[in-house]
Write an enzyme that holds these catalytic residues in place. Structure first.
Site, PDB file in Angstrom:
ATOM      1  N   GLU A  15       0.771  -0.999  -0.040  1.00  0.00           N
ATOM      2  CA  GLU A  15      -0.106  -0.092  -0.043  1.00  0.00           C
ATOM      3  C   GLU A  15       0.959   1.175  -0.081  1.00  0.00           C
ATOM      4  OE1 GLU A  15      -1.437   2.896   1.876  1.00  0.00           O
ATOM      5  OE2 GLU A  15      -2.420   1.757   3.398  1.00  0.00           O
ATOM      6  N   CYS A  68      -2.226   8.047   4.246  1.00  0.00           N
ATOM      7  CA  CYS A  68      -2.172   7.515   3.036  1.00  0.00           C
ATOM      8  C   CYS A  68      -3.570   8.075   2.152  1.00  0.00           C
ATOM      9  CB  CYS A  68      -1.984   6.142   2.836  1.00  0.00           C
ATOM     10  SG  CYS A  68      -3.184   5.108   3.801  1.00  0.00           S
TER      11      CYS A  68
END
Lengths: 505, 505
Positions: A245, A282
């Site tokens: 990720e 994120c």
């Protein structure tokens, strides 16, 4: 090996944590022990591992004050946020226990022997099995929920996979403390000691990914870091799955109707979202599309006011602070970018970042503006009509999220925006901000590259699927089958001769 | 571009098929058209795509005589086998139509908004969506079931993904014919013309994998070919998923009890399995563990007799024939390998292979003997007791299958063998031979590397999962949701607030 240093981002001061970086021979020993522990961890069964996960959550809850204090000193994220993050961490450990209890994650399927146009088909029984030891790379920005006790560890242990965590250099003391707490709980729960291990240091991380015993990697971090690990994986005799990720721009579209109806709320909300955790999410909204004209002006005005009221923030580490400074200076220096507002002045101590709001026009949008910058900065993109917006949206890279802030009951434009961004996002958010990632059955946290979690998720119940692989038994005597594949087992949902059946049915 | 040549393996004679190799600009055009067709293919919905798949099967059935004849001329696999393969190909197209009708492959999940210990959780709805255009590489050894109209194409179209097939050089005329038949059926079914495309030539294959519009690759072929394509993927700006089914050794263990009870049946069955399709099955048993002593001798004796009765076979192409010759010569030249039997003499015409049975002892087993050789050769490994067997099993690489042939009611040794091979196989076969791969809901065809299908399958209903990716909608108005995620939809099984519900419930 050199000592591991824990650095206080508020002061920049380092402190040895009394643990050395992990030498290659020790990485090898830990991986070998993890491989040896795998059959016993699997043999605990779903019931045993569910109990294990609940014990881990309880153990963390018991050490809450210590864990939060150490993590705050190392990350400057603040006690309230870290307290909430620990609650989330314990919640997700318990959710994976529920996933084990429910059991459909095994995808158990039985096809009884039958005659077909191609001749007799044998009895076939399919189920997912643990993939083997998993390397988990802790994330800088979530010292708990995406690190030693985080979602990767929880889902891998749920799957029945021993875990070796590479502690992130931003919070080695927190990582070590969590590891010590969890290790003791692992032993107390009767699980194999080597179900969980920890390593420190960049080289140890590389050694881990190269180790033959490691069967999958869970990673949260930068694209560059991921590319380096992928190179190591490509060089293995047996390349293994890598679930990364990586960065994410997270575009937000404010529709003209939304801007007209609730400019103030949206302006404050957006700044709250991109400065949350000092912009180190994120899912931070990095690019915000706001309509040209008076309604859009009101949104931007409110954003500017809110940024000016936001104090200087402290970033996680020196590298992130340096990168933030460099990228924001570059953006500010561009002819096509205006500075809208700055937040509070720096004090000159620690890894500070001044919250910054920039603006450009959709017509000027280029790929140089569509790269993620970790930290409290966001770029407003003013668009003049739908054609202008759609042309700009076509430049968007893939992201973890794409958000639409709508007017009341507005459907047409949101549908069109969703259609254009859906192929490039893992989560489509409406009338909210992307920074919260709820842990639940239906969550998805991933997307096309730069997520390598393109087909799986790192958050939510289905995260366990990353650490499982299918096996089919053909014509097997019952003695060799897992209990969930026996004819008379009824404890979990299964597909029997093509038909899904609930547990008990 | 040079003409594509179709070679008759029985004579070695080549024939231009009247189609050139595909130039880079044409690959680009086809990939662009596939990307443009993706929304319309998806918009057909599950019902429309199920009808499409059934039309494709019907169209192939209608051209059965032609397809089988052309494929036999190009592959020398024989009309009966190819007729059966076409039946299987049509069956799997129709199975994926059933998968669409049933709908649980979408993994639809709804979590209604709720309050949690972390605060209010928004409404979250998750479903799998088509990943985008898929590149499919046809396999040399299955001109139908793993090529243009094969399982990769069927599962990608089912998922809603346009397909661009790289025709295999061993059967370009069959590939082109199948493409023409399917293309017409695609148009007749009202699906976008560019739902399916074909390219010819090695460079076209490389161009395809590098193309930005391609979102996933399905590959059946050699490890070297796969490594080359993986290098191209690593160099992409956005690496994409690669689902490769590469080589496989497929160990078989004959227990002492099985050897005692049914040496003749096992001896014949094993030779039938390793010479099926001239030994060109990815599930060919390449290594057979047979106990030392008189019972094992009887198995080997029967194998030898059967091999001697097997005529010389014709391989698919010159490359496979050359490789077969080289590897069998190397094996025969080893001091630790004995030649047990050869089959019929070569005639000197075409790409012939002499069926060959070799033997070694478990104590002598080294990694040089554990590599796949495509073609009608197998190695018997004599073992002297369980310790000897287990030591040898520890040297096995991962395979698509691992087989145990048991005595009647025998459980203990099969369980122990399964335990040792389970981590290194995708399918565990009992009392049968590994070469049949039934197409069904519970099938799995994959395994750890050298399968890169380690977490997914290329055969069976769940093969569709390779070409799907999850998306979650957060707080979405119903107008932007897929119909399967609407509150009142009941057409497919869904998980609602964590609980699996059947269709209609």
């Amino acid at each position: 090996m050199p000592d591991v240093i824990s650095t206080d981002p508020r002061s920049g001061q380092g402190l040895a944590i009394g643990v050395p970086e992990t030498a290659a021979a020790e990485v090898d020993r830990l991986c070998g022990a993890a491989l040896a522990a795998a059959p016993d961890l699997e043999a605990l069964g779903r019931v045993g591992r569910a109990a294990l996960l609940r014990s881990l959550a309880d153990a963390l809850d018991d050490e809450r004050a210590d864990v939060v204090a150490v993590a705050d000193r190392e990350t400057a994220l603040g006690a309230p946020r870290l307290d909430g993050e620990l609650t989330r961490t314990c919640f997700q450990l318990r959710l994976f226990a529920d996933v084990l209890d429910e059991g459909s994650y095994l995808e158990a399927a039985i096809d009884h022997a039958v005659d077909t146009p191609m001749g007799p088909r044998p009895d076939l029984r399919r189920m997912l099995l643990p993939i083997g030891p998993v390397a988990v790379f802790g994330a800088s920005n979530f010292p708990l929920a995406f690190s030693v006790p985080g979602g990767d560890t929880a889902s891998a242990l749920a799957a029945g996979c021993p875990v070796v965590v590479k502690a992130h250099g931003s919070h080695p003391a927190t990582s070590q403390l969590c590891f010590d707490v969890l290790s003791e709980a692992v032993r107390a729960a009767g699980a194999p000691d080597s179900s969980l291990a920890i390593v420190h240091g960049l080289q140890a991380g590389a050694d881990l990914v190269a180790h033959p015993a490691v069967r999958a990697v869970g990673f949260t971090g930068s694209v560059n870091g991921a590319r380096a690990l992928l190179d190591i994986i490509e060089d293995r005799a047996d390349p293994i799955p890598f679930f990364g990720e990586l960065s994410s721009l997270n575009p937000v579209v404010v529709t003209p109707l939304a801007a007209r109806e609730r400019a103030e709320e949206i302006g404050s909300g957006l700044v709250g979202s991109f400065t949350l955790g000092a912009g180190q999410f994120c899912t931070k909204p990095g690019l915000v599309f706001v309509p040209a004209g008076a309604d859009g002006d009101a949104v931007v005005r409110r954003m500017a006011e809110t940024v000016r009221d936001t104090p200087v923030q402290v970033l996680l580490n020196e590298g992130i602070a340096a990168s933030y400074g460099r990228i924001t200076r570059e953006l500010i220096g561009r002819a096509d970018v205006d500075v809208v507002a700055h937040g509070g002045e720096p004090t000159g101590t620690g890894f500070e970042a001044v919250p910054t709001l920039l603006a450009t026009s959709a017509a000027d949008l280029t790929s140089g503006l569509t790269e993620e910058c970790f930290g409290p900065v966001s770029v407003v993109v003013r668009y003049d009509g739908e054609a202008d917006l759609f042309r700009a949206l076509a430049l968007m890279p893939s992201s973890l999220t794409a958000t639409v802030l709508r007017g009341e009951g507005e459907d047409a434009l949101p549908l069109e925006v969703s259609r254009r961004l859906r192929g490039r996002a893992g989560r489509l958010v409406y009338d909210s901000y992307p920074t919260g990632v709820a842990v639940s059955w239906a969550q998805h946290h991933g997307g096309p590259w730069p997520s390598t979690n393109s087909q799986h998720t790192s958050v939510g119940a289905t995260a366990v699927r990353r650490f499982l692989r299918p096996v089919t038994w053909q014509g097997a005597p019952e003695a060799v089958l897992p209990e969930e594949l026996a004819d008379d087992y009824r404890g979990i949902p299964r597909r029997v001769d093509g038909v899904l059946r609930a547990a008990g049915a």
